[in-house]
Scaffold this active site. Structure first.
Site, PDB file in Angstrom:
ATOM      1  N   ASP A   1       0.847  -1.188   0.000  1.00 50.63           N
ATOM      2  CA  ASP A   1       0.000   0.000   0.000  1.00 50.63           C
ATOM      3  C   ASP A   1       0.884   1.241   0.000  1.00 50.63           C
ATOM      4  O   ASP A   1       1.870   1.298   0.741  1.00 50.63           O
ATOM      5  CB  ASP A   1      -0.886   0.005   1.245  1.00 50.63           C
ATOM      6  CG  ASP A   1      -2.357  -0.135   0.928  1.00 50.63           C
ATOM      7  OD1 ASP A   1      -2.903   0.851   0.396  1.00 50.63           O
ATOM      8  OD2 ASP A   1      -2.940  -1.191   1.185  1.00 50.63           O
TER       9      ASP A   1
ATOM     10  N   ASP B   1      -3.236   4.443  -2.387  1.00 49.91           N
ATOM     11  CA  ASP B   1      -4.370   4.890  -1.584  1.00 49.91           C
ATOM     12  C   ASP B   1      -4.823   6.287  -2.002  1.00 49.91           C
ATOM     13  O   ASP B   1      -3.999   7.153  -2.291  1.00 49.91           O
ATOM     14  CB  ASP B   1      -3.928   4.887  -0.110  1.00 49.91           C
ATOM     15  CG  ASP B   1      -5.049   5.171   0.855  1.00 49.91           C
ATOM     16  OD1 ASP B   1      -5.978   4.357   0.940  1.00 49.91           O
ATOM     17  OD2 ASP B   1      -4.985   6.207   1.547  1.00 49.91           O
TER      18      ASP B   1
ATOM     19  N   GLU C   1      -6.677   3.852  -5.991  1.00 49.81           N
ATOM     20  CA  GLU C   1      -8.011   3.932  -5.389  1.00 49.81           C
ATOM     21  C   GLU C   1      -8.632   5.234  -5.866  1.00 49.81           C
ATOM     22  O   GLU C   1      -8.132   6.311  -5.562  1.00 49.81           O
ATOM     23  CB  GLU C   1      -7.873   3.905  -3.871  1.00 49.81           C
ATOM     24  CG  GLU C   1      -9.199   3.928  -3.136  1.00 49.81           C
ATOM     25  CD  GLU C   1      -9.013   4.060  -1.628  1.00 49.81           C
ATOM     26  OE1 GLU C   1      -9.866   3.533  -0.896  1.00 49.81           O
ATOM     27  OE2 GLU C   1      -8.035   4.698  -1.188  1.00 49.81           O
TER      28      GLU C   1
ATOM     29  N   HIS D   1     -10.396  -4.346   2.308  1.00 49.17           N
ATOM     30  CA  HIS D   1     -10.385  -4.012   3.731  1.00 49.17           C
ATOM     31  C   HIS D   1     -11.368  -2.914   4.100  1.00 49.17           C
ATOM     32  O   HIS D   1     -11.640  -2.699   5.287  1.00 49.17           O
ATOM     33  CB  HIS D   1      -8.969  -3.577   4.130  1.00 49.17           C
ATOM     34  CG  HIS D   1      -8.540  -2.329   3.416  1.00 49.17           C
ATOM     35  ND1 HIS D   1      -8.275  -2.316   2.060  1.00 49.17           N
ATOM     36  CD2 HIS D   1      -8.362  -1.057   3.860  1.00 49.17           C
ATOM     37  CE1 HIS D   1      -7.949  -1.081   1.708  1.00 49.17           C
ATOM     38  NE2 HIS D   1      -7.983  -0.301   2.773  1.00 49.17           N
ATOM     39  N   ASP D   2     -11.887  -2.209   3.097  1.00 43.58           N
ATOM     40  CA  ASP D   2     -12.827  -1.106   3.340  1.00 43.58           C
ATOM     41  C   ASP D   2     -14.276  -1.480   3.043  1.00 43.58           C
ATOM     42  O   ASP D   2     -15.153  -0.616   3.077  1.00 43.58           O
ATOM     43  CB  ASP D   2     -12.456   0.103   2.460  1.00 43.58           C
ATOM     44  CG  ASP D   2     -11.279   0.889   2.999  1.00 43.58           C
ATOM     45  OD1 ASP D   2     -11.024   0.808   4.220  1.00 43.58           O
ATOM     46  OD2 ASP D   2     -10.618   1.588   2.207  1.00 43.58           O
TER      47      ASP D   2
END
Length: 568
Positions: free
Chosen positions: A102, A208, A265, A341-342
């Protein structure tokens, strides 16, 4: 088909996302760690995975589970050391798997040395490394510079008493936004957050909040979309700003030296033209992005301001079609994903987690995903058909700041009204990020084999009937189906990875049907998104390649059954 058919490892690869805190605990402290990940690499490889993606493992105060980074060049001690990360990189490569990390560079932790120096005084050499603004005064009352709402509730601005200014934080107050307008900041990011790890051999990044770096200099108020709130959704003000392409081109020049993969993202970007600015190959910015149209299905204006299953199948189909048609006739690339994960678990959101349907639902959603074009992403536990935690769990079990902030906001706004709080709890049980973060279910032993001591977060109650050990021995399990499915995807990679997607019967609220076509090859996929049998005859002159049901019926599709046919 795509204009550019250049074959790349990151196009045909299957990515497996790991959330370190919840994957595997090797030293019995209740927290997952890097040695735990290394111990299960053979399991990951056995699924058919080519690329491992590690969520933030950097040193952090863990206010937002590692997305508040205090040192890009260090590892969060409970997870391990930099040496452990070097071992993980080596062990992935030894198994012919790539590894990506990430990249979190819209903001840092307020404990990062850069921010500590920035907030020391207005004359600090690093003052301009973050976004500071003076207060504005309304009738003599101090107010933040604008009405932007943080992604985690409240104002996106935090008052700093020492220097008498506000700093911007699009997420938690402990996550101040970096000032990408400052060239020194960008160079420091490239060196510390990127090249430090690229030199160690990682193969790329999931980037991210990739479209938030350029916010402009004016930063005007957001439109009022929530009249009852002082702070307003501002995603269209701080995403896709004027210098985004310039910043990403600069970042790409660094990445290109290492032939590194990037997946960004990309929220609040709802047009094909907007997405293509980031992923068109000729733009040389990002290889691909996560569009959020699919996982946003069923969410409210604030994602939790909704009721469970507040969506119809045609909406989900249209969202998927948007991600798929992006590559038709272009030089772009796309992604296929339902979990991360979100996001809450896909079976609980898009199908049925009832005991009688959960296995069928897991297989049906897997079949859909694996026949979509683009790079395929699987989140830990998705290959087992893991589901959301039950409604009976108390709010004490919810660890995510997003969940607790929302529940507190509803409590404050409603004066503790039981009906309002029950609605909030139902929405959280359906959509909260916590459901993706419960510990991985390895076996039926205490704590699901994740750890021998009490984990940092409660294990989902169903671990005795849903775990890796049991599914590895069951040919009819969701895990066994994923393995077969990924072999099929590789065998027919032209068709399923690169093929043109065409949506059929878009208005049908029960069945999702589409074709995939690559030159002379064509496949037909049909999926039953209901708990009832549905009529669905097989196409003429076709061969059934794979189906989810143990005993398929020629004349109808069983509840949550999916099939893929190869057409003559």
């Amino acid at each position: 088909m795509t204009i550019t058919e250049e074959r790349k490892w990151w196009k045909e690869g299957v990515v497996y996302q790991i959330y370190p805190a919840s994957f595997k605990d090797s030293n019995d402290d209740g927290i997952g760690d890097i040695p735990g990940i290394i111990s299960e690499l053979d399991y990951i490889r056995s699924i058919g995975v080519d690329i491992v993606w590690i969520c933030p493992m950097y040193d952090s105060p863990q206010v937002d589970m590692g997305y508040d980074i205090s040192d890009y060049e260090a590892v969060y001690p409970p997870y391990g050391t930099v040496s452990d990360m070097e071992s993980l990189i080596h062990e992935c490569h030894k198994r012919d798997m790539h590894i990506i990390l990430d990249l979190v560079v819209n903001h840092t932790s307020d404990q990062h040395k850069w921010f500590k120096e920035s907030r020391m005084s207005k004359e600090s050499p690093k003052r301009d490394w973050y976004i500071w603004r003076p207060a504005k005064y309304v009738n003599g009352v101090r107010k933040p510079p604008n009405n932007w709402r943080s992604n985690f509730e409240g104002s996106a601005w935090q008052w700093d008493e020492a220097t008498q200014e506000y700093y911007l934080h699009l997420f938690c107050p402990e996550q101040p936004d970096l000032n990408w307008e400052n060239e020194e900041v960008r160079k420091a990011i490239y060196d510390s957050a990127m090249e430090f790890w690229l030199r160690k051999g990682i193969d790329g990044f999931r980037v991210d909040t990739v479209n938030m770096y350029s916010k402009g200099l004016i930063m005007p108020d957001a439109p009022v979309t929530d009249p009852d709130a002082e702070w307003q959704f501002a995603g269209y003000q701080y995403c896709n700003g004027p210098r985004m392409q310039e910043f990403l081109s600069e970042m790409n020049a660094v990445l290109a030296k290492y032939d590194a993969m990037t997946v960004g993202e990309c929220p609040n970007t709802h047009t094909a033209e907007g997405v293509l600015k980031y992923v068109s190959a000729k733009q040389k910015q990002l290889n691909m992005v996560f569009q959020f149209d699919v996982v946003d299905v069923g969410m409210g204006p604030h994602k939790f301001q909704t009721t469970p299953f507040a969506w119809k199948l045609p909406t989900l189909k249209a969202a998927i079609a948007g991600t798929q048609t992006l590559i038709k006739g272009t030089d772009a690339w796309t992604t296929a994903f339902l979990e991360n994960h979100d996001q809450a678990r896909s079976i609980s959101r898009f199908a049925s987690d009832a005991p009688e349907h959960r296995v069928a639902s897991g297989k049906m959603l897997a079949l859909m995903l694996a026949t979509l074009s683009g790079t395929l992403f699987v989140y830990q536990g998705q290959e087992l058909g893991m589901i959301n935690a039950p409604l009976e769990w108390s709010m004490d079990e919810y660890k995510d700041v997003d969940s607790s902030n929302y529940y507190k906001m509803v409590n404050d706004r409603s004066g503790g009204d039981p009906k309002s709080l029950a609605s909030a709890k139902a929405a959280l049980q359906h959509l909260a990020r916590d459901h993706a973060r419960t510990p991985m279910q390895w076996n039926s032993h205490k704590y699901a084999g994740f750890s021998s001591c009490k984990p940092w977060m409660r294990v989902n109650d169903d671990y005795t009937v849903c775990n890796a050990q049991q599914q590895q021995q069951d040919k009819g399990s969701v895990l066994s189906f994923w393995k077969k499915l990924l072999r099929l995807r590789k065998e027919y990679s032209d068709l399923f990875v690169y093929g043109d997607f065409e949506l059929l019967d878009a208005a049908n609220e029960n069945l999702f049907s589409f074709t995939k076509e690559y030159r002379a090859s064509k496949a037909f996929v049909v999926l039953n998104f209901t708990g009832q049998k549905q009529a669905g005859a097989s196409p003429e002159n076709s061969k059934l390649l794979m189906n989810t049901a143990e005993e398929p019926k020629a004349e109808s599709l069983l509840p949550y059954e999916g099939r893929v046919y190869l057409m003559a």
